[in-house]
Write a protein that holds these residues in place. Structure first.
Motif, short mmCIF file in Angstrom:
data_model
loop_
_atom_site.label_atom_id
_atom_site.label_comp_id
_atom_site.label_asym_id
_atom_site.label_seq_id
_atom_site.Cartn_x
_atom_site.Cartn_y
_atom_site.Cartn_z
N LEU A 206 42.60 38.49 -45.70
CA LEU A 206 41.22 38.18 -46.07
C LEU A 206 40.75 36.91 -45.37
O LEU A 206 39.62 36.85 -44.87
N MET A 207 41.60 35.89 -45.33
CA MET A 207 41.25 34.64 -44.67
C MET A 207 40.99 34.86 -43.19
O MET A 207 40.00 34.37 -42.63
N ALA A 208 41.87 35.59 -42.52
CA ALA A 208 41.71 35.84 -41.08
C ALA A 208 40.43 36.61 -40.80
O ALA A 208 39.68 36.29 -39.86
N SER A 209 40.16 37.62 -41.61
CA SER A 209 38.95 38.41 -41.42
C SER A 209 37.71 37.56 -41.62
O SER A 209 36.73 37.66 -40.87
N TRP A 210 37.74 36.70 -42.61
CA TRP A 210 36.60 35.83 -42.90
C TRP A 210 36.36 34.83 -41.78
O TRP A 210 35.25 34.68 -41.28
N LEU A 211 37.42 34.16 -41.34
CA LEU A 211 37.28 33.13 -40.31
C LEU A 211 36.82 33.72 -38.98
O LEU A 211 36.05 33.09 -38.24
N ASP A 212 37.27 34.92 -38.69
CA ASP A 212 36.94 35.54 -37.40
C ASP A 212 35.65 36.35 -37.45
O ASP A 212 35.21 36.85 -36.40
N GLY A 213 35.08 36.51 -38.63
CA GLY A 213 33.91 37.37 -38.75
C GLY A 213 32.75 36.75 -39.49
O GLY A 213 31.98 35.95 -38.95
N ARG A 249 41.18 23.27 -42.21
CA ARG A 249 41.45 23.01 -40.79
C ARG A 249 40.95 24.15 -39.91
O ARG A 249 40.30 23.93 -38.88
N ARG A 250 41.23 25.38 -40.30
CA ARG A 250 40.86 26.52 -39.47
C ARG A 250 39.34 26.72 -39.46
O ARG A 250 38.77 27.11 -38.44
N ALA A 251 38.69 26.47 -40.58
CA ALA A 251 37.22 26.59 -40.61
C ALA A 251 36.58 25.52 -39.74
O ALA A 251 35.60 25.78 -39.04
N ARG A 252 37.15 24.32 -39.76
CA ARG A 252 36.63 23.26 -38.89
C ARG A 252 36.85 23.60 -37.42
O ARG A 252 35.99 23.31 -36.58
N GLU A 253 37.98 24.20 -37.12
CA GLU A 253 38.25 24.57 -35.73
C GLU A 253 37.26 25.64 -35.24
O GLU A 253 36.82 25.61 -34.09
N LYS A 254 36.90 26.56 -36.11
CA LYS A 254 35.89 27.56 -35.75
C LYS A 254 34.53 26.91 -35.54
O LYS A 254 33.78 27.28 -34.64
N GLY A 255 34.21 25.95 -36.41
CA GLY A 255 32.98 25.18 -36.27
C GLY A 255 31.73 26.02 -36.45
O GLY A 255 31.74 27.08 -37.07
N GLY A 256 30.63 25.52 -35.88
CA GLY A 256 29.36 26.20 -36.00
C GLY A 256 28.73 25.94 -37.35
O GLY A 256 29.37 25.42 -38.27
N PRO A 257 27.46 26.30 -37.52
CA PRO A 257 26.78 26.10 -38.81
C PRO A 257 27.49 26.80 -39.96
O PRO A 257 27.56 26.26 -41.07
N GLY A 258 28.01 28.01 -39.70
CA GLY A 258 28.70 28.73 -40.76
C GLY A 258 29.96 28.03 -41.21
O GLY A 258 30.22 27.89 -42.42
N GLY A 259 30.75 27.57 -40.26
CA GLY A 259 31.97 26.85 -40.60
C GLY A 259 31.68 25.56 -41.35
O GLY A 259 32.37 25.22 -42.32
N GLU A 260 30.68 24.83 -40.91
CA GLU A 260 30.32 23.58 -41.57
C GLU A 260 29.85 23.82 -43.00
O GLU A 260 30.21 23.08 -43.92
N ALA A 261 29.04 24.86 -43.19
CA ALA A 261 28.55 25.16 -44.54
C ALA A 261 29.70 25.59 -45.45
O ALA A 261 29.73 25.23 -46.64
#
Length: 454
Positions: A206-213, A249-261
């Protein structure tokens, strides 16, 4: 041969688990232990939905350990007594456990210290396991916690998150250990029919799918009730099948407005943990007393619990909770505001009901979010009242969320679904949907008088 005990609590994972890693570094063999605590049962905290999800988590943890040559030891009783007994059986020189923030966790740590002092077994308590940042690490000068989220978030962002730890390849467990069976989800009764599955493998997928999608669109869609565009990772964070530190950490690495939110929302969870760590009494006492004289109308409370208040957004949210054991965050806010401010019912009534059903029912987040909604917590606007009609039109503009969960209103078009009382009497009778339990204007006036605002 040296032995260490790993006491699993809210960290039911092998990936990025500092507790397990520390024990493996220290000892030749480890005892992966989970104690089914009788105190949790007596307190009624082992509600069916969490018990079923926990069974999935323990089954998955045991399977992961077996793939690495070990297994999970499950025992039942008082935690400190069971740990002491096991340490004596194995000659363990140390016990490792994740730090908690609740009063229950603090008492568990105290009892573990007392129980292990005699056998000369060292207790190691590890921070930043349940949360990404230890609750006491980001504090204002001269104080033990932040009472307002925004300055906490600035400080929290400035702190570094620890590195992610890989899952161990091998876990050696002493032979001959006796333990009970791993709990079986199917043995739990009265589980919500739509309850999601638990376990580390499920959580990591679920985490991988969320972070990548879908996380990329989180900034724009996190309040979309019908779109259901949230991560649904809260139960996995609660049980620790997903690491908060790794997720940040992984959400920050993805970044972007979505990651920040999304990271900001994770910080809200950390904020509540640091408040409760400093003020454990806030689990049941007002953090900021307003001298409320709460009402208790049993019929109104029952209508709220069963999703029959006559206000479609509130009813949809409460029915989702009953069916899934989970509720969209945007639904939790108006549902809680309606109970505490529109009906003017004690927030503890709502918090208890949520704990009876929520699979992610977490003392820090559940209780302090309820206090936020009631205006007795950390909200800087404690007397705001969320109008369920306005909230519905804003966050479910086409009424799709309401129609999904309140099928009596499925034939209504567009935003009119949020105000069925405006229909002709004959049409309302055909819907088999209740009239509103209270007039919003009158309820608001009552609340303002009670709080001394008018």
């Amino acid at each position: 041969m040296t032995v260490a005990v790993v006491l699993f609590t809210s960290d039911l994972r092998l990936h990025d688990n500092p507790v397990l890693r520390a024990a493996l570094r220290e000892a030749d063999e480890v005892v992966p232990l989970f104690v089914r605590d009788d105190a949790v049962h007596r307190a009624g905290f082992d509600a069916p939905n969490r018990s079923a999800f926990l069974a999935d988590c323990l089954t998955g943890l045991d399977a992961g350990l077996r793939r690495r040559g070990g297994r999970l030891v499950v025992r039942r009783g008082e935690v400190a007594a069971e740990v002491r007994r096991l340490a004596g059986e194995t000659g363990a020189a140390s016990v490792h456990v994740a730090a908690g923030v609740s009063r229950y966790a603090a008492r568990r740590e105290e009892r573990l210290r007392d129980a292990l002092a005699g056998p000369g077994c060292v207790l190691h308590i590890h921070d930043a396991v349940v949360t990404a940042l230890a609750p006491g690490r980001a504090v204002p000068a001269g104080k033990d916690h932040y009472a307002v989220f925004t300055p906490y978030f600035r400080r929290w962002k400035a702190e570094g998150v620890r590195g992610t730890l890989a899952a161990p390849r091998t876990v050696r467990v002493p032979d001959g250990l006796v333990g009970g069976p791993v709990p079986d989800r199917d043995a739990v009764r009265n589980v919500s029919p739509g309850l999601a599955r638990g376990g580390e493998d499920t959580g990591r997928r679920l985490m991988a799918s969320w972070l990548d999608g879908a996380m990329a669109d989180y900034q724009d869609r996190h309040d979309d009730l019908a779109g259901d565009a949230t991560s649904r990772l809260s139960p996995h964070l609660h049980f620790g099948t997903v690491s908060a530190a790794e997720l940040v950490r992984r959400a920050r690495e993805k970044g972007g407005p979505g990651g920040e939110a999304f990271v900001r929302q994770l910080a809200w969870r950390e904020f509540h943990h640091q408040v409760l760590a400093a003020r454990p009494e806030a689990s049941w006492s007002d953090y900021r007393p307003r001298h409320d004289r709460w009402r208790f109308d049993e019929d109104e409370i029952t209508a709220w619990k069963t999703g029959r208040t006559g206000y479609p957004l509130v009813d949809a949210a409460m029915r989702q909770l009953a069916h899934e054991g989970w509720m969209h965050n945007r639904g939790r806010l108006p549902a809680a505001s309606f109970l505490t401010k529109t009906l003017y019912v004690d927030w503890r009534v709502g918090a208890r009901h949520f704990l009876d059903l929520l699979v992610d029912g977490d003392i820090a987040n559940n209780q302090l979010n309820w206090q936020w909604a009631a205006g007795t917590g950390t909200d800087t606007r404690p007397n705001r009242v969320l109008n369920p009609v306005i909230q519905g039109k804003r966050f479910d503009p086409r009424g799709a969320y309401v129609r999904r969960w309140v099928p009596e209103l499925a034939e209504l078009a567009g935003a009119s679904v949020h105000e069925p009382w405006k229909l002709e009497r004959r049409e309302r009778a055909r819907l088999d949907y209740p009239e509103p339990v209270v007039d919003l204007a009158e309820a608001r006036s009552r609340f303002e008088r009670a709080r001394g605002l008018s």
